[in-house]
Design a protein around this motif. Sequence first.
Motif, PDB file in Angstrom:
ATOM      1  N   THR A 161      44.419  24.008  19.099  1.00 55.46           N
ATOM      2  CA  THR A 161      44.670  23.872  17.663  1.00 55.46           C
ATOM      3  C   THR A 161      45.851  24.719  17.214  1.00 55.46           C
ATOM      4  O   THR A 161      46.707  24.257  16.453  1.00 55.46           O
ATOM      5  N   ILE A 179      38.369  22.812  12.708  1.00 55.93           N
ATOM      6  CA  ILE A 179      39.385  22.021  13.405  1.00 55.93           C
ATOM      7  C   ILE A 179      39.692  20.694  12.713  1.00 55.93           C
ATOM      8  O   ILE A 179      40.865  20.364  12.512  1.00 55.93           O
ATOM      9  N   PRO A 180      38.696  19.882  12.326  1.00 58.69           N
ATOM     10  CA  PRO A 180      39.033  18.591  11.714  1.00 58.69           C
ATOM     11  C   PRO A 180      39.822  18.716  10.415  1.00 58.69           C
ATOM     12  O   PRO A 180      40.502  17.760  10.013  1.00 58.69           O
ATOM     13  N   LEU A 183      43.654  20.919  11.699  1.00 64.20           N
ATOM     14  CA  LEU A 183      44.526  20.243  12.654  1.00 64.20           C
ATOM     15  C   LEU A 183      45.489  19.244  12.005  1.00 64.20           C
ATOM     16  O   LEU A 183      46.669  19.201  12.377  1.00 64.20           O
ATOM     17  N   PRO A 184      45.073  18.428  11.031  1.00 66.09           N
ATOM     18  CA  PRO A 184      46.021  17.502  10.396  1.00 66.09           C
ATOM     19  C   PRO A 184      47.163  18.190   9.643  1.00 66.09           C
ATOM     20  O   PRO A 184      48.147  17.526   9.294  1.00 66.09           O
ATOM     21  N   ILE A 190      49.434  15.658  17.088  1.00 66.36           N
ATOM     22  CA  ILE A 190      48.122  16.286  17.253  1.00 66.36           C
ATOM     23  C   ILE A 190      47.174  15.406  18.066  1.00 66.36           C
ATOM     24  O   ILE A 190      45.985  15.720  18.166  1.00 66.36           O
ATOM     25  N   SER A 191      47.686  14.333  18.672  1.00 66.06           N
ATOM     26  CA  SER A 191      46.805  13.382  19.353  1.00 66.06           C
ATOM     27  C   SER A 191      46.061  14.020  20.524  1.00 66.06           C
ATOM     28  O   SER A 191      44.865  13.781  20.709  1.00 66.06           O
ATOM     29  N   GLN A 194      43.419  16.408  19.152  1.00 64.92           N
ATOM     30  CA  GLN A 194      42.321  15.642  18.565  1.00 64.92           C
ATOM     31  C   GLN A 194      41.427  15.038  19.631  1.00 64.92           C
ATOM     32  O   GLN A 194      40.194  15.085  19.520  1.00 64.92           O
ATOM     33  N   SER A 197      39.489  17.930  21.434  1.00 67.19           N
ATOM     34  CA  SER A 197      38.490  18.544  20.558  1.00 67.19           C
ATOM     35  C   SER A 197      37.340  17.587  20.298  1.00 67.19           C
ATOM     36  O   SER A 197      36.167  18.001  20.307  1.00 67.19           O
ATOM     37  N   PHE A 198      37.643  16.303  20.093  1.00 70.20           N
ATOM     38  CA  PHE A 198      36.560  15.337  19.873  1.00 70.20           C
ATOM     39  C   PHE A 198      35.703  15.206  21.118  1.00 70.20           C
ATOM     40  O   PHE A 198      34.466  15.184  21.040  1.00 70.20           O
ATOM     41  N   TYR A 257      30.616  15.781  13.353  1.00 71.24           N
ATOM     42  CA  TYR A 257      31.586  15.532  14.413  1.00 71.24           C
ATOM     43  C   TYR A 257      31.444  14.174  15.095  1.00 71.24           C
ATOM     44  O   TYR A 257      32.401  13.676  15.681  1.00 71.24           O
TER      45      TYR A 257
END
Length: 313
Positions: A161, A179-180, A183-184, A190-191, A194, A197-198, A257
């Motif tokens: 992140t 993070i969600p 991060l944006p 950020i792919s 993302q 993290s997902f 999440y």
Amino acid sequence: MKNQSVVAEFILLGIPHTEGLETELFILFLTFYLFTLLGNLLILMAIISSSQLHTPMYFFLVNLSVFDIFFPSVSSPKMLLYLNGNSHAISFQGCESQIFFYHCLGGTECFLYTVMAYDRFVAICHPLRYKVIMNHKVCVVLTIGTWLGGCLHSTILTFLTFRLPYCGPNEVNYFFCDIPIVLPLACADISLAQMVSFTNVGLMPLICFLFIFISYIRIVVSILKIRSAQGRRRAFSTCSAHLTSILLFYGPVILIYLGPASTPWLGSVIQVLNNIVTPSLNPLIYSLRNKDVKSALRKVLHQVQMAESRKRS
């Protein structure tokens, strides 16, 4: 890779659509936070002071109480400060620390619930070998493993992140850094972060939940084989508190999440339940239906009252 961020701080906007309710929210959240600290400290004192509770199940419960003290402390103090009229700003390093400790403690607690399910599995399915299998060394190793697993999980997420540059905007539409939401705000691709993290946040709880689910299937099968109705009730009662805590823990995790996209307001409400309400409920869950814990708590409270009376005299 050197971080080229120019953002020195983030602005926590708080819970959406709660403007003008700062005083009421401050009183409500402060009450929950103090109740969490007091309740879990009493559980700690009761278990530590009672030699009858020095068993693997209560050893893990002590660890759960420690986590329930630290977990809301990641976000609650800062939130209470700005609800009380202080600045909404949080430093870049402060935001990074919130994310690290939030996921470290959350991951550790997830692993701990899995270990507690294994403990109940051994106690009910292999009662004659319980003390041999769950000896002190094994309990310590399992506990250290939960901590190391949570730290590794969080280190990966935090690194991915904050290796990205943040050039602005710096407004976090939440009551803490996660993070969600953060991060944006990065001004780079950020792919990868993302995806990892997902996968990490989603896969780790899922694997833990599967282990817990399998353990409880075996537990239920073993309990149903017990001929005595009283024995079945006693066996179920030792698992009921743990099952309730698991539902309260995994419910918000799934909704935040793994569930469908929700509004910022609904996401904040779910996080409030996860961060503030649930840790305050665990002391009640583990004490209301547990005679040994209630007895130890009464002794602790009696000792506190005696100490206060001696001070006054």
